[in-house]
Design a protein around this motif. Sequence first.
Motif, PDB file in Angstrom:
ATOM      1  N   ILE A  48       1.077  -1.023  -0.004  1.00 31.82           N
ATOM      2  CA  ILE A  48      -0.102  -0.451  -0.017  1.00 31.82           C
ATOM      3  C   ILE A  48       0.606   1.433  -0.167  1.00 31.82           C
ATOM      4  O   ILE A  48       1.980   1.281   0.630  1.00 31.82           O
ATOM      5  N   VAL A  49       0.302   2.520  -0.407  1.00 31.37           N
ATOM      6  CA  VAL A  49       1.254   4.006  -0.528  1.00 31.37           C
ATOM      7  C   VAL A  49       0.142   4.333   0.549  1.00 31.37           C
ATOM      8  O   VAL A  49      -0.911   4.920   0.690  1.00 31.37           O
ATOM      9  N   ASN A  50       1.150   5.308   1.417  1.00 36.22           N
ATOM     10  CA  ASN A  50       0.122   6.392   2.422  1.00 36.22           C
ATOM     11  C   ASN A  50       1.056   7.885   1.775  1.00 36.22           C
ATOM     12  O   ASN A  50       1.801   8.179   1.313  1.00 36.22           O
ATOM     13  N   ARG A  51      -0.399   8.237   1.881  1.00 31.76           N
ATOM     14  CA  ARG A  51      -0.074   9.769   1.595  1.00 31.76           C
ATOM     15  C   ARG A  51      -0.725  11.146   2.586  1.00 31.76           C
ATOM     16  O   ARG A  51      -2.104  10.300   2.978  1.00 31.76           O
ATOM     17  N   HIS A  52      -0.175  11.542   1.974  1.00 34.06           N
ATOM     18  CA  HIS A  52      -0.668  12.719   3.501  1.00 34.06           C
ATOM     19  C   HIS A  52      -2.354  12.600   3.141  1.00 34.06           C
ATOM     20  O   HIS A  52      -3.713  12.852   4.410  1.00 34.06           O
ATOM     21  N   ASP A  53      -2.906  12.827   1.984  1.00 40.45           N
ATOM     22  CA  ASP A  53      -3.952  13.576   1.181  1.00 40.45           C
ATOM     23  C   ASP A  53      -3.956  13.221  -0.106  1.00 40.45           C
ATOM     24  O   ASP A  53      -3.246  12.869  -0.658  1.00 40.45           O
ATOM     25  N   LEU A  54      -5.236  13.981  -0.724  1.00 37.18           N
ATOM     26  CA  LEU A  54      -5.229  12.736  -1.984  1.00 37.18           C
ATOM     27  C   LEU A  54      -5.747  14.173  -2.664  1.00 37.18           C
ATOM     28  O   LEU A  54      -5.516  13.914  -4.693  1.00 37.18           O
ATOM     29  N   LYS A  55      -5.122  15.565  -2.723  1.00 36.97           N
ATOM     30  CA  LYS A  55      -5.279  16.702  -2.964  1.00 36.97           C
ATOM     31  C   LYS A  55      -4.464  16.707  -4.305  1.00 36.97           C
ATOM     32  O   LYS A  55      -4.292  17.329  -5.124  1.00 36.97           O
ATOM     33  N   VAL A  56      -2.645  16.143  -3.967  1.00 34.45           N
ATOM     34  CA  VAL A  56      -2.133  16.091  -5.093  1.00 34.45           C
ATOM     35  C   VAL A  56      -2.152  14.722  -6.003  1.00 34.45           C
ATOM     36  O   VAL A  56      -1.733  13.242  -5.077  1.00 34.45           O
ATOM     37  N   PRO A  57      -2.638  14.468  -6.938  1.00 33.30           N
ATOM     38  CA  PRO A  57      -2.857  13.107  -7.568  1.00 33.30           C
ATOM     39  C   PRO A  57      -1.358  12.282  -7.670  1.00 33.30           C
ATOM     40  O   PRO A  57      -0.797  13.077  -8.268  1.00 33.30           O
ATOM     41  N   VAL A  58      -1.025  11.031  -7.672  1.00 31.64           N
ATOM     42  CA  VAL A  58       0.395  10.249  -8.241  1.00 31.64           C
ATOM     43  C   VAL A  58      -0.334   8.975  -8.895  1.00 31.64           C
ATOM     44  O   VAL A  58      -1.235   8.370  -8.048  1.00 31.64           O
ATOM     45  N   ASP A  59       0.614   8.523  -9.454  1.00 35.90           N
ATOM     46  CA  ASP A  59      -0.190   7.366 -10.109  1.00 35.90           C
ATOM     47  C   ASP A  59       0.615   6.263  -8.960  1.00 35.90           C
ATOM     48  O   ASP A  59       2.030   5.422  -9.411  1.00 35.90           O
ATOM     49  N   THR A  60      -0.814   5.377  -8.303  1.00 35.70           N
ATOM     50  CA  THR A  60      -0.510   4.047  -7.436  1.00 35.70           C
ATOM     51  C   THR A  60      -0.048   2.814  -8.253  1.00 35.70           C
ATOM     52  O   THR A  60      -0.017   1.715  -7.420  1.00 35.70           O
ATOM     53  N   HIS A  61      -0.663   3.093  -9.463  1.00 37.74           N
ATOM     54  CA  HIS A  61      -0.742   2.005 -10.428  1.00 37.74           C
ATOM     55  C   HIS A  61      -0.899   1.129 -10.064  1.00 37.74           C
ATOM     56  O   HIS A  61      -1.674  -0.405  -9.917  1.00 37.74           O
ATOM     57  N   GLY A  62      -2.210   1.193  -9.220  1.00 38.12           N
ATOM     58  CA  GLY A  62      -3.918   0.484  -8.864  1.00 38.12           C
ATOM     59  C   GLY A  62      -3.567  -0.254  -7.005  1.00 38.12           C
ATOM     60  O   GLY A  62      -4.129  -0.920  -7.071  1.00 38.12           O
ATOM     61  N   LEU A  63      -1.926   0.322  -6.499  1.00 36.25           N
ATOM     62  CA  LEU A  63      -2.340   0.199  -5.055  1.00 36.25           C
ATOM     63  C   LEU A  63      -3.069   0.987  -4.437  1.00 36.25           C
ATOM     64  O   LEU A  63      -3.060   1.788  -4.391  1.00 36.25           O
ATOM     65  N   PRO A  64      -3.765   0.653  -2.868  1.00 35.50           N
ATOM     66  CA  PRO A  64      -4.499   1.334  -2.648  1.00 35.50           C
ATOM     67  C   PRO A  64      -3.608   2.060  -1.847  1.00 35.50           C
ATOM     68  O   PRO A  64      -2.183   1.780  -1.200  1.00 35.50           O
ATOM     69  N   VAL A  65      -4.355   3.361  -1.661  1.00 31.16           N
ATOM     70  CA  VAL A  65      -3.981   4.066  -0.969  1.00 31.16           C
ATOM     71  C   VAL A  65      -4.709   4.673   0.542  1.00 31.16           C
ATOM     72  O   VAL A  65      -5.533   4.976   0.247  1.00 31.16           O
ATOM     73  N   VAL A  66      -3.367   4.662   0.779  1.00 32.15           N
ATOM     74  CA  VAL A  66      -4.767   5.192   2.435  1.00 32.15           C
ATOM     75  C   VAL A  66      -3.869   6.617   2.959  1.00 32.15           C
ATOM     76  O   VAL A  66      -2.442   6.847   3.085  1.00 32.15           O
ATOM     77  N   THR A  67      -4.517   7.384   3.714  1.00 32.81           N
ATOM     78  CA  THR A  67      -4.018   8.320   4.450  1.00 32.81           C
ATOM     79  C   THR A  67      -4.257   8.804   5.703  1.00 32.81           C
ATOM     80  O   THR A  67      -4.663   8.191   6.083  1.00 32.81           O
ATOM     81  N   ASP A  68      -3.507   9.916   5.598  1.00 33.03           N
ATOM     82  CA  ASP A  68      -3.042  10.345   7.220  1.00 33.03           C
ATOM     83  C   ASP A  68      -4.708  11.087   8.235  1.00 33.03           C
ATOM     84  O   ASP A  68      -5.651  11.365   6.805  1.00 33.03           O
ATOM     85  N   ALA A  69      -5.115  11.510   8.849  1.00 35.72           N
ATOM     86  CA  ALA A  69      -5.581  10.991   9.382  1.00 35.72           C
ATOM     87  C   ALA A  69      -6.195  12.905   8.856  1.00 35.72           C
ATOM     88  O   ALA A  69      -4.912  13.976   9.333  1.00 35.72           O
ATOM     89  N   ALA A  70      -7.344  13.886   9.892  1.00 27.30           N
ATOM     90  CA  ALA A  70      -7.839  15.097   8.968  1.00 27.30           C
ATOM     91  C   ALA A  70      -6.848  15.690  10.415  1.00 27.30           C
ATOM     92  O   ALA A  70      -6.464  15.163  11.044  1.00 27.30           O
ATOM     93  N   GLY A  71      -6.435  16.964   9.164  1.00 32.88           N
ATOM     94  CA  GLY A  71      -5.491  17.475  10.546  1.00 32.88           C
ATOM     95  C   GLY A  71      -4.301  18.195   9.601  1.00 32.88           C
ATOM     96  O   GLY A  71      -3.589  17.716   8.975  1.00 32.88           O
ATOM     97  N   ASP A  72      -3.654  18.869  10.206  1.00 37.31           N
ATOM     98  CA  ASP A  72      -1.659  19.421   9.571  1.00 37.31           C
ATOM     99  C   ASP A  72      -1.056  18.049   9.882  1.00 37.31           C
ATOM    100  O   ASP A  72      -1.476  16.896  10.310  1.00 37.31           O
ATOM    101  N   HIS A  73      -0.378  18.214   8.911  1.00 36.06           N
ATOM    102  CA  HIS A  73       1.282  17.044   8.654  1.00 36.06           C
ATOM    103  C   HIS A  73       1.546  16.492   9.910  1.00 36.06           C
ATOM    104  O   HIS A  73       1.933  17.313  11.079  1.00 36.06           O
ATOM    105  N   GLN A  74       1.492  15.736  10.300  1.00 30.85           N
ATOM    106  CA  GLN A  74       1.667  14.750  11.746  1.00 30.85           C
ATOM    107  C   GLN A  74       3.735  14.228  11.544  1.00 30.85           C
ATOM    108  O   GLN A  74       3.423  13.537  12.574  1.00 30.85           O
TER     109      GLN A  74
END
Length: 200
Positions: A48-74
């Motif tokens: 899987i790939v972790n991103r802070h959020d999905l605002k900046v799109p990136v090609d993960t080649h179909g891999l699941p993307v998990v995002t951080d909890a809402a809020g500032d960068h931790q």
Amino acid sequence: MRDDIAGCILAGGQSRRMGEDKAQLVLDGVALLDLAIDRLRPQVPTLIVNRHDLKVPVDTHGLPVVTDAAGDHQGPLAGLLAALDWAGRHGFTSVATVAVDTPFFPRDLVTKLAGAAQGLDMAVASSGGRLHPVFGLWKVTLVPALVDFIQGSRRSMHDWALSHGAGIAEWSSLPYDPFFNINTPDDMDMALRLRGEFQP
């Protein structure tokens, strides 16, 4: 390969010093995220790939993307928490994490981390006597303790690992450090030289 370990590429940093998303930086014609995928995919059954959020799109080649909890960068701890939560819900016992900006991390990373984690809740990588806690193996049962740690306004992966007595998996830093990471344009130039000289 152990079938109970999920792999996670931590690719959610703000990249202030580079001025752009490091996941999409190109080294010798290949995006850093793609290099990380190619290196980690053979070591784990699921990636899987972790991103802070999905605002900046990136090609993960179909891999699941998990995002951080809402809020500032931790920082990477937030990415680790998101990965552990995902892994626990999908039947995995542990997560192996890597940083997207470290293009030469070892191809035997997960195997050696698993050996160092015997009887422990976590293990982290080291080279030349220096810890690299972003490269770690973590049990999903750590989620409550990690939540408490983050809620205490603590963000250091190093402190988190030391607070739980992490096992240490050691690699040589010669002839090059496999945990060399890219933070600046000069680092990118060095990575190109290493890639050309050692073909890591």
